[in-house]
Scaffold this motif. Structure first.
Motif, mmCIF file in Angstrom:
data_model
loop_
_atom_site.group_PDB
_atom_site.id
_atom_site.type_symbol
_atom_site.label_atom_id
_atom_site.label_comp_id
_atom_site.label_asym_id
_atom_site.label_seq_id
_atom_site.Cartn_x
_atom_site.Cartn_y
_atom_site.Cartn_z
ATOM 1 N N PHE A 112 30.049 117.993 81.358
ATOM 2 C CA PHE A 112 30.427 117.552 80.021
ATOM 3 C C PHE A 112 31.841 116.972 80.025
ATOM 4 C CE2 PHE A 112 31.443 117.831 75.562
ATOM 5 C CZ PHE A 112 30.238 117.686 74.913
ATOM 6 N N GLY A 113 32.735 117.578 80.819
ATOM 7 C CA GLY A 113 34.119 117.109 80.832
ATOM 8 C C GLY A 113 34.264 115.708 81.389
ATOM 9 N N ASP A 124 32.873 100.370 76.256
ATOM 10 C CA ASP A 124 32.268 99.156 75.701
ATOM 11 C C ASP A 124 30.756 99.309 75.601
ATOM 12 O OD1 ASP A 124 34.640 97.222 75.628
ATOM 13 O OD2 ASP A 124 34.714 97.972 77.683
ATOM 14 N N VAL A 125 30.171 99.988 76.570
ATOM 15 C CA VAL A 125 28.727 100.197 76.594
ATOM 16 C C VAL A 125 28.486 101.698 76.750
ATOM 17 C CG1 VAL A 125 26.552 99.680 77.758
ATOM 18 C CG2 VAL A 125 28.355 97.942 77.650
ATOM 19 N N LEU A 126 27.746 102.279 75.833
ATOM 20 C CA LEU A 126 27.375 103.694 75.892
ATOM 21 C C LEU A 126 25.870 103.783 76.116
ATOM 22 C CD1 LEU A 126 28.011 106.707 75.599
ATOM 23 C CD2 LEU A 126 27.698 106.457 73.136
ATOM 24 N N ILE A 127 25.475 104.375 77.233
ATOM 25 C CA ILE A 127 24.065 104.567 77.575
ATOM 26 C C ILE A 127 23.797 106.061 77.503
ATOM 27 C CG2 ILE A 127 22.268 104.107 79.280
ATOM 28 C CD1 ILE A 127 24.271 102.058 80.531
ATOM 29 N N ALA A 128 22.810 106.477 76.735
ATOM 30 C CA ALA A 128 22.652 107.917 76.482
ATOM 31 C C ALA A 128 21.204 108.264 76.199
ATOM 32 C CB ALA A 128 23.530 108.351 75.302
ATOM 33 N N MET A 133 23.696 112.623 73.245
ATOM 34 C CA MET A 133 24.562 111.816 72.391
ATOM 35 C C MET A 133 24.847 112.515 71.066
ATOM 36 S SD MET A 133 24.259 108.457 70.291
ATOM 37 C CE MET A 133 24.319 109.635 68.983
ATOM 38 N N LEU A 134 23.828 113.122 70.460
ATOM 39 C CA LEU A 134 24.042 113.854 69.211
ATOM 40 C C LEU A 134 24.906 115.080 69.438
ATOM 41 C CD1 LEU A 134 20.524 113.632 67.499
ATOM 42 C CD2 LEU A 134 22.640 112.516 66.792
ATOM 43 N N ASP A 135 24.808 115.680 70.615
ATOM 44 C CA ASP A 135 25.673 116.816 70.932
ATOM 45 C C ASP A 135 27.140 116.383 70.916
ATOM 46 O OD1 ASP A 135 26.559 119.277 71.669
ATOM 47 O OD2 ASP A 135 25.845 119.203 73.728
ATOM 48 N N PHE A 136 27.449 115.249 71.515
ATOM 49 C CA PHE A 136 28.818 114.730 71.492
ATOM 50 C C PHE A 136 29.264 114.423 70.066
ATOM 51 C CE2 PHE A 136 28.905 114.379 76.022
ATOM 52 C CZ PHE A 136 30.228 114.179 76.362
ATOM 53 N N PHE A 137 28.390 113.820 69.289
ATOM 54 C CA PHE A 137 28.754 113.447 67.922
ATOM 55 C C PHE A 137 29.041 114.680 67.071
ATOM 56 C CE2 PHE A 137 27.588 112.559 63.513
ATOM 57 C CZ PHE A 137 28.387 111.458 63.245
ATOM 58 N N GLU A 138 28.194 115.704 67.177
ATOM 59 C CA GLU A 138 28.391 116.899 66.365
ATOM 60 C C GLU A 138 29.634 117.685 66.762
ATOM 61 O OE1 GLU A 138 24.702 118.843 66.928
ATOM 62 O OE2 GLU A 138 23.594 117.499 65.578
ATOM 63 N N ARG A 139 30.084 117.535 67.999
ATOM 64 C CA ARG A 139 31.327 118.180 68.424
ATOM 65 C C ARG A 139 32.567 117.378 68.046
ATOM 66 N NH1 ARG A 139 30.555 120.983 74.342
ATOM 67 N NH2 ARG A 139 28.433 121.754 74.074
ATOM 68 N N GLY A 140 32.386 116.229 67.457
ATOM 69 C CA GLY A 140 33.519 115.394 67.082
ATOM 70 C C GLY A 140 34.122 114.612 68.212
ATOM 71 N N ILE A 170 20.157 108.860 64.197
ATOM 72 C CA ILE A 170 21.144 107.971 64.822
ATOM 73 C C ILE A 170 21.190 106.630 64.094
ATOM 74 C CG2 ILE A 170 21.655 106.685 66.937
ATOM 75 C CD1 ILE A 170 20.483 109.095 68.482
ATOM 76 N N CYS A 171 20.031 106.116 63.698
ATOM 77 C CA CYS A 171 20.001 104.826 62.999
ATOM 78 C C CYS A 171 20.730 104.891 61.657
ATOM 79 C CB CYS A 171 18.556 104.372 62.792
ATOM 80 S SG CYS A 171 17.713 103.841 64.300
ATOM 81 N N LYS A 172 20.788 106.068 61.064
ATOM 82 C CA LYS A 172 21.519 106.232 59.804
ATOM 83 C C LYS A 172 23.018 106.417 60.034
ATOM 84 C CE LYS A 172 17.539 108.252 57.431
ATOM 85 N NZ LYS A 172 16.970 109.472 56.803
#
Length: 513
Positions: A112-113, A124-128, A133-140, A170-172
């Protein structure tokens, strides 16, 4: 048409030329101009026709201007499996060699680190994959407010794996003004409704009928019995298949992947395994070994059925017929890629007949049988042929049904008993049956007999009673019975607390005269 006619940038054209490509595939020819114009694209094409480059090349051309900020990627590509995500990262590294873009890969099974460090530098490009990806988003750790292009690859696989709620979320989260690109080999009704909800006036690019198979792949069915006979059939195919250089063997369950892998390894085949329960390092090592030719056979589950680009796979063998007909299209799409010829073989047992009918209905063609059909397999000539083949190969002949297995088990048990008798002599037999086994039980008579008669014993039992030691006589204490003249217990009986028995002095009360 050449790549130079599609409107790609000079840097992208030079990278494509270095890779050895000059002519685009039909999906690339039709999708790239719409993607460069900023329109939403709904692409449907057979697997192995170059869908990855159809969205990679226009994205590189549009990303040449501007840079990403920390935690705010510019583009997002969603893939259903880790292997597909890693493959798309390789495509960006190959075609974007002159762009010097930051590419971040967010998948499970990796530190994760390390992934967070790439996000903090600005991607520039995020492949997930959707879950990580939602785990990263929810952790801020990740912000989606700067997404310019959203790519959803293998959309029907997202549906099969249960990612549709994550895709909707994710689309929202991404901006309403982003460009969305959908690519898939099949388009079931659920995915169609999703595209109608999140795509805005998309350009539909359909270069082949959905769920169709390429004509360069030869497809056949091979009838077999189940169990060990099925593995024997697989080994025979691997030894005798025409033009076999390497092969991917698909199983429906992860447990069967391990069984087939061990069986082939035991019989001397160079084989690797790939399924979802393996850690990421082992999965990538098995895949690299197959790509590099270290192993010729890869036994895997459907985790390798979608989108994996292994250019020169000569054979795909379905050890288990897929239960979902769409999976058949993706499995056999691993061979016959980029115009090459390929072979797809499906081993069929009695339980697979309904799945084969569904597959033929989906691809709208009848698959030929190689050898006897399933209903002909029980004919005497084929049974004798199987026995002769097993005898020549030195393997155990085909076993029959349940009755044959029970008879063979009884024969093995009888053989062991006879061997023991030859070594030690026959076991002694009882000359007379025991009394308690022959004398019928007279329960009703004993219940009607008086108590004193039941207590008496026959004369022949007296010597046995006399020989018994005296200390064995009183085995149990008789329960205490309350005598008739016992006084009933009143109150607490003998268990009255002492403070209640203590004498007390009372004050005399004078009454008025």
């Amino acid at each position: 048409m050449q790549f130079s006619d599609l409107g790609l940038s000079e840097k992208v054209l030079r990278a494509v030329e270095k890779s050895g490509y000059t002519t685009p595939t039909p999906i690339q020819e039709q999708a790239i101009p719409h993607a460069l114009a900023g329109r939403d694209v709904l692409g449907i094409a057979q697997t192995g026709t170059g869908k990855t480059a159809a969205f990679t090349l226009p994205m590189l051309s549009r990303l040449e201007q501007g840079r990403a900020r920390a935690r705010v990627p510019r583009t997002l590509i969603l893939e259903p499996t880790r292997e597909l995500a890693a493959q798309v990262e390789e495509a960006f590294n190959k075609y974007g060699a002159e762009h010097k873009l930051n590419v971040a890969l967010l998948i499970g099974g990796v530190s994760f680190g390390d992934q967070e460090a790439k996000i903090m530098r600005g991607a520039d490009v995020l492949i997930a994959t959707p879950g990580r990806m939602l785990d990263f988003f929810e952790r801020g750790k990740l912000l989606l407010s700067g997404i310019e292009i959203l790519v959803i690859d293998e959309a029907d696989r997202m549906l099969d794996m249960g990612f549709i709620p994550d895709i909707e979320k994710i689309c929202k989260l991404v901006p309403f003004t982003r460009q969305t690109l959908f690519f898939s080999a099949t388009m079931p009704p659920e995915i169609t409704r999703l595209t109608e909800q999140f795509l805005h006036n998309p350009a539909r690019v359909e270069v082949a009928r959905a769920a169709s198979t390429v004509e360069t792949t030869t497809q056949v069915l091979v009838a077999s019995h189940g169990g060990g006979d099925k593995r024997e059939t697989l080994r025979r195919l691997l030894r005798s298949a025409e033009g076999l250089k390497n092969a991917i063997v698909f199983c429906n369950r992860k447990r069967d992947v391990g069984i087939v892998h061990k069986s082939l390894e035991k019989h001397g085949f160079p084989v690797g395994a790939l399924h979802g329960d393996m850690d990421q390092a082992s999965r990538m090592a098995s895949l690299d070994a197959f790509k590099n030719g270290a192993v010729d056979i890869l036994v895997c589950s459907d985790v390798a059925a979608r989108g994996l680009d292994i250019p020169d796979v000569s054979h795909v063998i379905n050890f288990d017929a897929p239960t979902h007909p769409e999976d058949y299209v993706h499995r056999i799409g691993r061979t016959g890629r980029a115009g090459r010829s390929g072979h797809a073989i499906t081993i069929v047992t009695d339980h697979d007949a309904k799945y084969i009918a569904q597959i033929e209905s989906l691809i709208q063609r009848q698959i030929d049988w190689d050898g006897p059909r399933l209903e002909e397999l029980a004919a005497p000539e084929y049974v004798e042929r199987d026995r002769e083949r097993a005898a020549r190969s030195g393997e155990r002949p085909r076993r029959g049904g349940r009755g044959d297995r029970e008879r063979s088990g009884r024969e093995r048990t009888g053989g062991r008993k006879r061997a023991a008798e030859e070594a030690t002599g026959p076991a002694p037999r009882e000359t007379a049956p025991r009394e308690h086994e022959t004398a019928p039980r007279q329960e009703a008579t004993r219940q009607e007999a008086p108590r004193s008669r039941r207590a008496s014993r026959p004369a022949e039992d007296e010597p046995r009673r006399a020989s018994r030691p005296a200390e064995d006589e009183p085995r149990r204490k008789a329960p205490r019975r309350r005598e008739e003249d016992d006084a009933p217990v009143v109150g607490m009986g003998d268990h009255v607390p002492s403070f209640l028995l203590r004498s007390t002095r009372t004050k005399s009360v004078k009454t008025a005269e």
